[in-house]
Design an enzyme around this catalytic site. Structure first.
Site, short mmCIF file in Angstrom:
data_model
loop_
_atom_site.label_atom_id
_atom_site.label_comp_id
_atom_site.label_asym_id
_atom_site.label_seq_id
_atom_site.Cartn_x
_atom_site.Cartn_y
_atom_site.Cartn_z
N SER A 102 0.85 -1.18 0.00
CA SER A 102 0.00 0.00 0.00
C SER A 102 0.89 1.25 0.00
CB SER A 102 -0.94 -0.05 1.21
OG SER A 102 -1.96 0.92 1.09
N GLU A 113 -7.87 -5.22 -5.77
CA GLU A 113 -7.40 -4.11 -4.94
C GLU A 113 -8.52 -3.12 -4.61
OE1 GLU A 113 -4.51 -3.70 -3.58
OE2 GLU A 113 -3.08 -4.92 -4.71
N HIS A 163 -7.21 -5.68 -1.33
CA HIS A 163 -6.00 -4.96 -0.94
C HIS A 163 -5.56 -5.43 0.44
CE1 HIS A 163 -3.37 -1.40 -0.97
NE2 HIS A 163 -3.78 -1.10 0.26
#
Length: 572
Positions: free
Chosen positions: A217, A349, A471
């Site tokens: 991230s 994601e 994600h």
């Protein structure tokens, strides 16, 4: 070491709960640094029960308080005697992840790092490879807390693990686009931490000439920024950016003028603005406010439902000796990135964004009623004028929502793909195209496509609905962070196989620059050498036909073509 020093160390360890019974145990947990001061650590256990030498809360820079707020980090000075390294340092000031509407949490005195090593007898004379983890958190939060980023999986292997804190949010990324407050302080903290690693890691058993940086991230985006910044040259030798890179809209430098606009908005809320827009005075006023007051105003800068989420992010600085970013990423020669990288993302994601929307009928209806305003805000093209925003929204609807706005939690793939592609995949593809065209060092690419217990999609969605491989789902096979939230999930079957494989391949990469070197127990992971890029698909969405990875080609090429034409995030 003097007898008095031994007594001091033993006393510290007894107070921290570790009972030491021999000189050899004292030696295991004592590290003397070249400046003369010493650290005394503690022990943890790896997943398989191996001992982990653990040194927590080591300061690498002075607390960025007072005149050091909104400044580049200053190295922490040497100390004399023994320093306790048995507890995590404070997280950097931020709004709480579990209680975002509550009071700010943490401290400005937060520039610390943790070091984890195997027992001394497992460390060869030349030292072990070093892996430096950079936490995520959207530039707004996160920390290196050993309970969240536990070393228990990775330290089943012979490697040194370092995890670092850095300034986040307003204290880490506020910018006036002038030298009064140039920004990118959190990224500059990361560089200072890497300088510390280069200087001192050999004393813990690490090989300073074999350092790999990795993160997911905002941590993955940080890795790609470090690859690009001249200030980090020579501080690492391999890189693993996961689920984030320098060309994602939330990671690339803010469009010109946007950072000072947000700074001025904050200053007006806190009575720090002036009619002349004198940035020196504005920055000085903000510097003198209590940190909790600054941080608590973060939520007030959003427009709707927490958007734009990335209020503070990297910015383009005026050119000066300490600048971390002084050129736009797309304008830079990428031949400087000539070290091996392993780069990846999950297949879903965008679920990080859509799960929360899909789980609320009221919010979802509001999105559908007002796509002309909500899509630009959520997908990162609200910097354009309204006519341009409308053109982009129309194109998105034609491509992803051919059947209209009929999506819901049971029918959301195209809707989720739109978020995945805008916020992650388009930048991922552009990044690889640019890198591979520069004939860079080996590039290993993965798409993670395996279901995991306690998926981020369920945490964010707040229920039992599973939306897909979200994600952060791949990172759960490197760090058991679900335990931090009080959840228990015993790894077994294919999940245990994947955990062992992913850890081993990333440590292989950190050791050799290749996840499947000669003699590996895995089939060969083929590196990407040209565009369109080849990749490995890791895992499966269910247990049927399970594989650790398969070499594949031509991932989502129609979606890449669409975004290369649309280009809503590129500076014009």
């Amino acid at each position: 070491m003097s007898m008095l020093s031994w007594y001091v160390i033993a006393a510290v360890c007894l107070l921290s709960g570790d009972v030491l019974t021999s000189d050899s145990e004292l030696s295991e947990l004592s590290v003397q640094l070249k400046h003369g001061g010493s650290l005394i650590g503690t022990t943890l256990k790896s997943y398989s029960g191996r001992q982990i030498r653990t040194f927590l809360g080591i300061p690498y820079a002075k607390p960025p308080v007072g005149e050091l707020r909104f400044k580049s980090p200053v190295p922490f000075p040497p100390w004399q005697g023994v320093r306790n390294a048995t507890e995590d340092g404070s997280q950097c000031f931020q709004m709480g992840f579990l209680n975002p509407l509550g009071p700010p949490e943490g401290s400005e005195d937060c520039l610390t790092l943790n070091v984890y090593t195997p027992p001394l007898y497992r460390i060869p004379k030349e030292g072990l490879p070093v892996m430096v983890n950079i936490h995520g958190g959207g530039w707004l939060g996160g920390s290196n807390d050993h309970r969240f980023f536990s070393p228990s999986y990775i330290l089943d292997e012979d490697v040194i693990l370092v995890s670092i804190n850095y300034r986040v949010g307003v204290l880490g990324f506020l910018s006036t686009e002038t030298l009064d407050c140039p920004g990118n302080f959190g990224l500059k903290d990361q560089v200072e931490a890497l300088r510390w690693v280069k200087e001192y890691i050999s004393e813990f058993g690490g090989n300073k000439n074999s350092v790999t940086i990795f993160g997911a991230s905002a941590g993955g985006a940080s890795v790609s920024h470090l690859l690009q910044s001249k200030t980090a040259n020579g501080l690492f030798h391999r890189a693993i950016p996961q689920s984030g890179n320098i060309l994602n809209p939330w990671s690339q430098p803010l469009h010109k003028g946007e950072a000072p606009r947000r700074t001025l908005k904050l200053a007006e809320m806190l009575n720090c603005s002036n009619e002349e827009k004198n940035w020196k005075d504005i920055a000085g006023c903000l510097k003198n406010l209590d940190a909790s007051v600054l941080v608590s105003k973060t939520n007030s800068l959003t427009d709707w439902n927490g958007y734009p989420y990335f209020i503070f992010q990297p910015t383009l600085e005026p050119s000066h000796p300490e600048a971390f970013i002084d050129e736009r990423p797309r304008d830079v020669d990428w031949n400087s990135q000539d070290i091996p990288i392993l780069i990846g993302m999950t297949s879903g994601e965008g679920i990080m964004s859509t799960a929360a929307l899909l789980s609320s009928d009221e919010i979802l209806k509001e999105v559908k009623r007002d796509v002309s305003n909500k899509f630009p805000l959520m997908l990162g093209y609200d910097h354009f004028d309204k006519d341009k925003q409308k053109d982009i929204t129309d194109e998105l609807e034609k491509f992803y929502l051919k059947n209209g706005h009929s999506y819901d939690k049971n029918n959301h793939k195209n809707f989720t793909d739109m978020f995945t592609d805008s916020l992650f995949l388009a930048g991922f593809d552009e990044y690889l195209k640019k890198r591979l065209s520069s004939k860079a060092a080996p590039t290993y690419v993965y798409i993670f496509d395996m279901k995991v217990d306690n998926s981020v999609s369920q945490i964010v969605g707040g229920g039992d609905t599973y939306y897909g491989v979200a994600h952060g789902d791949d990172i759960q096979f490197l760090f058991p962070f679900y335990e931090f939230f009080g959840k228990k999930s015993e790894l077994k079957g294919n999940s245990l196989v994947m955990k062992n494989a992913l850890v081993e391949m990333l440590v292989n990469f950190a050791s050799y620059g290749n996840p499947t070197p000669h003699g590996s127990r895995f089939e060969k992971w083929e590196p990407a050498t040209k565009y369109p890029w080849n990749y490995v698909r890791m895992g499966v969405i269910d247990d049927e036909g399970f594989h650790v990875f398969k070499n594949e080609e031509n991932y989502a090429s129609d979606r890449f073509d669409f975004w290369r034409t649309l280009q809503p995030h590129v500076e014009h």
